[in-house]
Write an enzyme that holds these catalytic residues in place. Structure first.
Site, PDB file in Angstrom:
ATOM      1  N   GLY A   1     -21.174  24.295 -16.576  1.00  0.00           N
ATOM      2  CA  GLY A   1     -21.396  23.034 -17.292  1.00  0.00           C
ATOM      3  C   GLY A   1     -21.785  21.838 -16.442  1.00  0.00           C
ATOM      4  O   GLY A   1     -21.817  20.716 -16.943  1.00  0.00           O
ATOM      5  N   ALA A   2     -22.111  22.073 -15.158  1.00  0.00           N
ATOM      6  CA  ALA A   2     -22.405  20.925 -14.286  1.00  0.00           C
ATOM      7  C   ALA A   2     -23.696  20.196 -14.704  1.00  0.00           C
ATOM      8  O   ALA A   2     -23.736  18.962 -14.716  1.00  0.00           O
ATOM      9  CB  ALA A   2     -22.502  21.383 -12.833  1.00  0.00           C
TER      10      ALA A   2
ATOM     11  N   ASP B   1     -25.084  29.155 -23.554  1.00  0.00           N
ATOM     12  CA  ASP B   1     -24.924  30.196 -22.520  1.00  0.00           C
ATOM     13  C   ASP B   1     -24.452  31.488 -23.175  1.00  0.00           C
ATOM     14  O   ASP B   1     -23.802  31.461 -24.222  1.00  0.00           O
ATOM     15  CB  ASP B   1     -23.907  29.759 -21.458  1.00  0.00           C
ATOM     16  CG  ASP B   1     -24.124  30.492 -20.135  1.00  0.00           C
ATOM     17  OD1 ASP B   1     -24.616  29.869 -19.175  1.00  0.00           O
ATOM     18  OD2 ASP B   1     -23.808  31.709 -20.051  1.00  0.00           O
TER      19      ASP B   1
ATOM     20  N   ASP C   1     -27.349  34.221 -26.601  1.00  0.00           N
ATOM     21  CA  ASP C   1     -28.365  34.740 -25.678  1.00  0.00           C
ATOM     22  C   ASP C   1     -29.688  34.036 -25.977  1.00  0.00           C
ATOM     23  O   ASP C   1     -30.161  34.058 -27.114  1.00  0.00           O
ATOM     24  CB  ASP C   1     -28.480  36.259 -25.919  1.00  0.00           C
ATOM     25  CG  ASP C   1     -29.457  36.929 -24.972  1.00  0.00           C
ATOM     26  OD1 ASP C   1     -30.330  36.237 -24.409  1.00  0.00           O
ATOM     27  OD2 ASP C   1     -29.348  38.158 -24.825  1.00  0.00           O
TER      28      ASP C   1
ATOM     29  N   ASP D   1     -31.360  26.473 -16.012  1.00  0.00           N
ATOM     30  CA  ASP D   1     -30.906  26.914 -14.690  1.00  0.00           C
ATOM     31  C   ASP D   1     -30.399  28.350 -14.838  1.00  0.00           C
ATOM     32  O   ASP D   1     -29.578  28.819 -14.070  1.00  0.00           O
ATOM     33  CB  ASP D   1     -29.779  25.971 -14.236  1.00  0.00           C
ATOM     34  CG  ASP D   1     -29.328  26.219 -12.800  1.00  0.00           C
ATOM     35  OD1 ASP D   1     -30.140  26.695 -12.000  1.00  0.00           O
ATOM     36  OD2 ASP D   1     -28.158  25.942 -12.490  1.00  0.00           O
TER      37      ASP D   1
ATOM     38  N   LYS E   1     -35.643  27.092 -13.816  1.00  0.00           N
ATOM     39  CA  LYS E   1     -35.449  27.811 -12.546  1.00  0.00           C
ATOM     40  C   LYS E   1     -36.132  29.175 -12.592  1.00  0.00           C
ATOM     41  O   LYS E   1     -36.111  29.849 -13.627  1.00  0.00           O
ATOM     42  CB  LYS E   1     -33.945  28.021 -12.316  1.00  0.00           C
ATOM     43  CG  LYS E   1     -33.697  28.939 -11.122  1.00  0.00           C
ATOM     44  CD  LYS E   1     -32.348  28.817 -10.562  1.00  0.00           C
ATOM     45  CE  LYS E   1     -31.349  29.741 -11.247  1.00  0.00           C
ATOM     46  NZ  LYS E   1     -30.004  29.405 -10.787  1.00  0.00           N
TER      47      LYS E   1
END
Ligand code: SAM
Length: 241
Positions: A85-86, A113, A130, A155, A195
């Site tokens: 959760g950052a 997530d 998903d 990410d 990412k």
């Protein structure tokens, strides 16, 4: 001071464990210990701890956003692969900024997530979802204000198999699902950070991004370890389609 003490006791405990480990386990133990020592010496791990971020990856998003200013008060953000959760913490701070002006609009952050995400003030969370499933896209559309997002972050990373090409392909497949989501919900002019692990299919991903956005570039923030194949596509100005 406290941090140094924690560091010392971890190193001591892991050194003792390593001595008592049977030979066949030593390779894994040694790798675990290298990981631990690297974590303990990592300035981003220390900073995350000091600033109450859930993990060091917060600083990757902070660096990209400090430079390109994507996350503004009032915007609506989707954070794909949000656990622990950052990135969602950073997004909440920036779209719900409580700075000098009390009149700044409040934004929205939705984290999704495949794993469970612990509750986070200011964010709506879709755990156990998903991104490659159409039902996840529908759930996101329902949660978004006016079914539209201004920024999509990803990410995400699959569990690494250790086979570089396979892991690369699996991550590219996940990135393509993020682009399908962008096609459905991103507002014209919107942005995306995604990412990927470098490899043979990266140019295909870049081509698809270039057909969707006016500006696409690759970024590697300092918090992204040099030895990692990790890179980020930053795509801005989603085209009207
Ligand atoms: C590197 S972590 C993300 C860290 C996060 N940005 C943060 O700052 O806390 C990658 C995440 O991608 C998630 N993930 C992997 N496959 C996924 C999928 N198919 N759908 C959604 N999330 C996925 C993993 O469960 C993992 O939590």
């Amino acid at each position: 001071m406290m941090w140094k003490r924690i560091q010392k006791s971890f190193i001591h405990v892991s050194a003792v464990c390593l001595k008592k480990t049977p030979l066949h386990m030593k390779g894994k133990r040694a790798a675990d210990q290298r990981w631990l020592v690297r974590q303990l010496n990592d300035p981003f791990v220390k900073a995350a701890h000091a600033q109450h971020y859930r993990c060091r990856s917060a600083f990757k998003l902070i660096e990209i956003d400090d430079k390109y200013r994507l996350l503004k008060p009032g915007l609506s953000v989707i954070d794909c692969g949000a656990a622990p959760g950052a990135w969602s913490q950073v997004a909440v701070q920036r779209v719900n900024s409580t700075g000098e002006s009390v009149d700044l609009p409040k934004g929205s952050v939705i984290g999704i997530d495949i794993l469970r995400i612990s509750p986070l003030d200011g964010a709506q969370l879709l755990s156990d979802h998903d991104i490659t499933e159409p039902s996840t896209h529908m759930a996101l559309e329902r949660l978004l204000p006016e079914a539209r997002a201004d920024v999509i972050l990803s990410d995400m990373a699959p569990n690494a198999s250790g086979l570089r090409e396979l892991d690369h392909e699996r991550l590219v497949t996940m990135c393509l699902s993020v682009l399908d989501l962008a096609d459905k919900v991103l507002r014209p002019g919107g942005s995306l950070i995604c990412k990927y692990w470098d490899g043979a299919l990266a140019h295909k991903l870049q081509q698809r991004l270039s057909s969707m956005f006016q500006d696409v570039r690759t970024v590697k923030p300092r918090a992204s370890r040099k030895e990692s194949a990790e890179l980020f596509f930053l795509a801005r100005m989603f085209k009207i389609r």
